[in-house]
Design a protein around this motif. Structure first.
Motif, mmCIF file in Angstrom:
data_model
loop_
_atom_site.group_PDB
_atom_site.id
_atom_site.type_symbol
_atom_site.label_atom_id
_atom_site.label_comp_id
_atom_site.label_asym_id
_atom_site.label_seq_id
_atom_site.Cartn_x
_atom_site.Cartn_y
_atom_site.Cartn_z
ATOM 1 N N THR A 152 0.852 -1.204 0.000
ATOM 2 C CA THR A 152 0.000 0.000 0.000
ATOM 3 C C THR A 152 0.877 1.241 0.000
ATOM 4 N N TYR A 153 0.303 2.307 -0.507
ATOM 5 C CA TYR A 153 1.036 3.578 -0.626
ATOM 6 C C TYR A 153 0.253 4.676 0.070
ATOM 7 N N GLU A 154 1.003 5.624 0.613
ATOM 8 C CA GLU A 154 0.354 6.754 1.275
ATOM 9 C C GLU A 154 1.260 7.976 1.137
ATOM 10 N N LEU A 155 0.687 9.156 0.904
ATOM 11 C CA LEU A 155 1.530 10.357 0.823
ATOM 12 C C LEU A 155 2.151 10.639 2.191
ATOM 13 N N THR A 156 3.380 11.080 2.170
ATOM 14 C CA THR A 156 4.017 11.554 3.401
ATOM 15 C C THR A 156 3.539 12.988 3.656
ATOM 16 N N ASP A 157 3.870 13.524 4.798
ATOM 17 C CA ASP A 157 3.522 14.939 5.086
ATOM 18 C C ASP A 157 4.141 15.841 4.017
ATOM 19 N N ARG A 158 5.374 15.497 3.618
ATOM 20 C CA ARG A 158 6.061 16.302 2.594
ATOM 21 C C ARG A 158 5.306 16.193 1.264
ATOM 22 N N GLY A 159 4.853 14.964 0.952
ATOM 23 C CA GLY A 159 4.101 14.762 -0.295
ATOM 24 C C GLY A 159 2.817 15.556 -0.298
ATOM 25 N N GLU A 160 2.112 15.548 0.849
ATOM 26 C CA GLU A 160 0.853 16.308 0.944
ATOM 27 C C GLU A 160 1.133 17.795 0.807
ATOM 28 N N ALA A 161 2.206 18.266 1.465
ATOM 29 C CA ALA A 161 2.522 19.703 1.436
ATOM 30 C C ALA A 161 2.889 20.133 0.014
ATOM 31 N N LEU A 162 3.700 19.335 -0.666
ATOM 32 C CA LEU A 162 4.093 19.659 -2.052
ATOM 33 C C LEU A 162 2.861 19.700 -2.949
ATOM 34 N N PHE A 163 1.977 18.728 -2.742
ATOM 35 C CA PHE A 163 0.779 18.648 -3.584
ATOM 36 C C PHE A 163 -0.136 19.844 -3.318
ATOM 37 N N GLU A 164 -0.322 20.168 -2.048
ATOM 38 C CA GLU A 164 -1.205 21.295 -1.705
ATOM 39 C C GLU A 164 -0.682 22.593 -2.296
ATOM 40 N N SER A 165 0.626 22.801 -2.245
ATOM 41 C CA SER A 165 1.154 24.078 -2.782
ATOM 42 C C SER A 165 1.063 24.073 -4.302
ATOM 43 N N HIS A 166 1.156 22.871 -4.901
ATOM 44 C CA HIS A 166 1.018 22.806 -6.366
ATOM 45 C C HIS A 166 -0.411 23.141 -6.775
ATOM 46 N N ILE A 167 -1.367 22.627 -6.028
ATOM 47 C CA ILE A 167 -2.775 22.905 -6.336
ATOM 48 C C ILE A 167 -3.050 24.401 -6.178
ATOM 49 N N GLU A 168 -2.421 25.002 -5.158
ATOM 50 C CA GLU A 168 -2.593 26.460 -4.986
ATOM 51 C C GLU A 168 -2.065 27.205 -6.217
ATOM 52 N N SER A 169 -0.913 26.764 -6.759
ATOM 53 C CA SER A 169 -0.363 27.412 -7.963
ATOM 54 C C SER A 169 -1.335 27.265 -9.130
ATOM 55 N N LEU A 170 -1.893 26.064 -9.288
ATOM 56 C CA LEU A 170 -2.839 25.843 -10.395
ATOM 57 C C LEU A 170 -4.092 26.703 -10.188
ATOM 58 N N GLU A 171 -4.553 26.782 -8.942
ATOM 59 C CA GLU A 171 -5.750 27.589 -8.667
ATOM 60 C C GLU A 171 -5.480 29.058 -8.944
ATOM 61 N N SER A 172 -4.279 29.541 -8.624
ATOM 62 C CA SER A 172 -4.006 30.973 -8.878
ATOM 63 C C SER A 172 -3.890 31.216 -10.376
ATOM 64 N N LEU A 173 -3.396 30.222 -11.107
ATOM 65 C CA LEU A 173 -3.318 30.339 -12.570
ATOM 66 C C LEU A 173 -4.737 30.402 -13.145
ATOM 67 N N ILE A 174 -5.625 29.565 -12.634
ATOM 68 C CA ILE A 174 -7.016 29.533 -13.119
ATOM 69 C C ILE A 174 -7.715 30.840 -12.742
ATOM 70 N N ASP A 175 -7.437 31.354 -11.538
ATOM 71 C CA ASP A 175 -8.069 32.623 -11.120
ATOM 72 C C ASP A 175 -7.668 33.755 -12.056
ATOM 73 N N ARG A 176 -6.408 33.708 -12.517
ATOM 74 C CA ARG A 176 -5.936 34.796 -13.414
ATOM 75 C C ARG A 176 -6.751 34.825 -14.691
ATOM 76 N N ILE A 177 -7.190 33.657 -15.116
ATOM 77 C CA ILE A 177 -7.974 33.591 -16.356
ATOM 78 C C ILE A 177 -9.343 34.206 -16.114
ATOM 79 N N ASP A 178 -9.973 33.791 -14.987
ATOM 80 C CA ASP A 178 -11.322 34.294 -14.708
ATOM 81 C C ASP A 178 -11.279 35.799 -14.504
#
Lengths: 100, 100
Positions: free
Chosen positions: A68-94
């Motif tokens: 079984t696989y599970e994200l580490t705290d570092r994996g979750e943190a990296l993913f969350e900040s990446h999603i924030e970058s994508l969300e800010s990119l999408i907000d710029r379009i709107d």
């Protein structure tokens, strides 16, 4: 804006998303949920493990091996900040209403 | 979920976003807005032009050459569907509350 290539790669972005949304997941469930070959999934998981973003647990259930696989705290943190970058990119379009 | 590699590549995703949000843009404005070298920008723009996603216009302003870029209808459509894929991926995280 810097988009982290470890997370942004199309297949890994979906692995990160699945593990983030579902928590601990078996190899076979992950492969079938994302429609990946075992070789493809294994190579991306290895890359994520090398970057300390996922933990791998090997157990036996009814004497059968289970991985079984599970994200580490570092994996979750990296993913969350990446999603924030994508969300800010999408907000710029709107906000800029690019349809001009 | 299929993420279109032409659009998803980190630098091109930002070029698509900038052109979508701002419309016609000069080469130098694009390079400075995205902090890209001219060579790097030129290679990505060429890839996008080959895929019929961007039009290039060369004009003279005060006898100086000026090159501007604009997304084609196809480029806008590809970008919009890519953003929808990213938004659905992000929605999956919020709905499943991955923090379990």
């Amino acid at each position: 804006m810097e988009l982290d290539k470890l997370v942004h790669q199309p297949t890994r972005l979906q692995i990160f998303t699945h593990l983030y949304a579902n928590g601990e997941t078996t190899f076979s469930a992950l492969a079938s949920a994302l429609d990946l070959t075992e070789g493809n999934l294994a190579s991306h998981i290895e890359r994520m493990e090398d970057a300390d973003c996922v933990t791998v647990e090997k157990t036996f259930v009814d004497r059968k091996p289970r991985t079984t696989y599970e994200l580490t705290d570092r994996g979750e943190a990296l993913f969350e900040s990446h999603i924030e970058s994508l969300e800010s990119l999408i907000d710029r379009i709107d906000s800029d209403d690019g349809s001009a």
